[in-house]
Design a protein around this motif. Structure first.
Motif, short mmCIF file in Angstrom:
data_model
loop_
_atom_site.label_atom_id
_atom_site.label_comp_id
_atom_site.label_asym_id
_atom_site.label_seq_id
_atom_site.Cartn_x
_atom_site.Cartn_y
_atom_site.Cartn_z
N UNK A 142 1.24 -1.22 0.40
CA UNK A 142 -0.43 -0.09 0.51
C UNK A 142 1.01 0.86 0.24
N UNK A 143 1.77 1.06 0.63
CA UNK A 143 2.93 2.28 0.66
C UNK A 143 3.78 2.34 -0.39
N UNK A 144 3.61 1.13 -1.80
CA UNK A 144 4.46 1.29 -2.88
C UNK A 144 5.60 0.94 -3.27
N UNK A 145 5.89 0.27 -2.17
CA UNK A 145 6.73 -0.61 -2.26
C UNK A 145 6.56 -2.12 -3.54
N UNK A 146 7.22 -2.80 -4.44
CA UNK A 146 6.93 -3.12 -5.29
C UNK A 146 7.52 -4.76 -4.51
N UNK A 147 6.30 -5.61 -5.07
CA UNK A 147 6.25 -6.64 -4.84
C UNK A 147 7.65 -7.91 -4.25
N UNK A 148 8.05 -7.22 -6.07
CA UNK A 148 9.24 -8.04 -6.47
C UNK A 148 10.73 -8.36 -5.65
N UNK A 149 10.68 -6.74 -4.42
CA UNK A 149 11.20 -6.49 -3.83
C UNK A 149 11.57 -7.37 -2.06
N UNK A 150 10.07 -7.98 -1.64
CA UNK A 150 9.51 -8.55 -0.89
C UNK A 150 9.63 -10.20 -1.03
N UNK A 151 10.23 -10.81 0.11
CA UNK A 151 9.73 -11.93 0.07
C UNK A 151 9.59 -12.43 1.67
N UNK A 152 8.72 -13.09 1.88
CA UNK A 152 7.04 -13.84 2.89
C UNK A 152 8.58 -14.90 3.38
N UNK A 153 9.21 -14.90 4.96
CA UNK A 153 9.39 -16.32 5.53
C UNK A 153 8.71 -16.28 6.67
N UNK A 154 7.92 -17.89 7.52
CA UNK A 154 7.39 -18.48 8.90
C UNK A 154 8.58 -18.81 9.55
N UNK A 155 8.76 -18.48 10.26
CA UNK A 155 10.26 -19.21 11.01
C UNK A 155 8.68 -20.01 12.09
N UNK A 156 8.26 -19.41 12.39
CA UNK A 156 6.86 -19.79 13.28
C UNK A 156 7.91 -18.96 14.61
N UNK A 157 7.42 -20.60 15.66
CA UNK A 157 8.06 -20.67 17.50
C UNK A 157 9.79 -21.02 17.24
N UNK A 158 10.32 -21.77 15.32
CA UNK A 158 11.21 -21.91 15.54
C UNK A 158 12.48 -21.50 16.17
N UNK A 159 12.79 -20.20 16.20
CA UNK A 159 14.09 -19.16 16.23
C UNK A 159 13.43 -18.05 17.53
N UNK A 160 13.05 -18.55 19.02
CA UNK A 160 12.41 -17.55 19.76
C UNK A 160 13.43 -16.73 19.47
N UNK A 161 13.43 -15.12 20.12
CA UNK A 161 14.71 -14.25 20.27
C UNK A 161 14.53 -14.45 21.53
N UNK A 162 13.83 -14.73 21.97
CA UNK A 162 14.28 -15.16 24.40
C UNK A 162 13.63 -16.21 24.39
N UNK A 163 13.99 -16.99 26.03
CA UNK A 163 13.47 -18.11 26.03
C UNK A 163 12.52 -17.46 27.76
N UNK A 164 12.09 -18.37 27.41
CA UNK A 164 11.18 -18.32 28.84
C UNK A 164 9.49 -18.95 29.25
N UNK A 165 9.70 -18.29 30.07
CA UNK A 165 7.70 -18.91 30.13
C UNK A 165 6.90 -17.96 30.58
N UNK A 166 7.66 -16.78 30.27
CA UNK A 166 6.88 -15.91 30.99
C UNK A 166 6.49 -15.13 29.28
#
Length: 180
Positions: A142-166
């Motif tokens: 919507x901001x005018x970025x070309x779709x060819x510049x963007x790739x989408x990847x999902x890592x789900x829960x596999x690469x946490x930035x923080x460990x913990x159960x809180x």
């Protein structure tokens, strides 16, 4: 017996496939909240507030996080509420700065990495991570970025930035990272 050499070859092939499948090909996970190594964009609660606080690259940053000299924006991570793919208004300036950079640099490419916390099934979290990254992709479009510049990847829960159960750890893991 003819079966023994075949079984040995099969075991070696499976072992190699297992090792190749477990190797990491992604970027580093330094655990910072804002996509920078020093974490200078994080508030005292551990969740970034969407504002740039210093340049980190030697240039000056505006209120939207855009580098004044055309460099990649300092803040490259946005965060989501639990079980949501809706972009929070406090992160719209971050997205706008990244969109501006991509529009002004037509050769630049970005991978939008969608992440979740560990709650939910693996399949659900992969889908949620993708939905989060797709919502960012749609904002950029919507901001005018070309779709060819963007790739989408999902890592789900596999690469946490923080460990913990809180909640603090969960909040840091519900994110989309701009990987230039």
């Amino acid at each position: 017996m003819q079966f023994k050499p075949y079984a040995r070859s099969l075991a070696v092939a499976l072992s190699l496939a297992l090792v190749a499948g477990c190797s990491s090909t992604g970027g580093t996970q330094d655990g910072s909240m804002d996509g920078t190594r020093d974490g200078s964009g994080a508030s005292s609660t551990g969740v970034s507030d969407g504002r740039a606080s210093g340049s980190g690259y030697g240039g000056t940053a505006g209120a939207s996080g855009q580098q004044a000299d055309g460099r990649i924006p300092q803040q490259r991570t946005i965060y989501f509420e639990f079980d949501s793919d809706r972009i929070r208004t406090e992160f719209e300036p971050v997205l706008a700065a990244n969109a501006r950079y991509l529009r002004e640099n037509g050769n630049a490419r970005v991978v939008l990495q969608g992440h979740t916390d560990e709650r939910g099934t693996r399949e659900y979290n992969m889908a949620l991570g993708e939905r989060r990254a797709r919502s960012v992709e749609q904002f950029l479009s919507v901001q005018g970025v070309s779709p060819s510049q963007v790739e989408v990847v999902s890592y789900g829960e596999e690469r946490p930035a923080a460990r913990g159960q809180n909640e603090e750890a969960f909040a840091q893991n519900r994110r989309v990272v701009f990987a230039y």
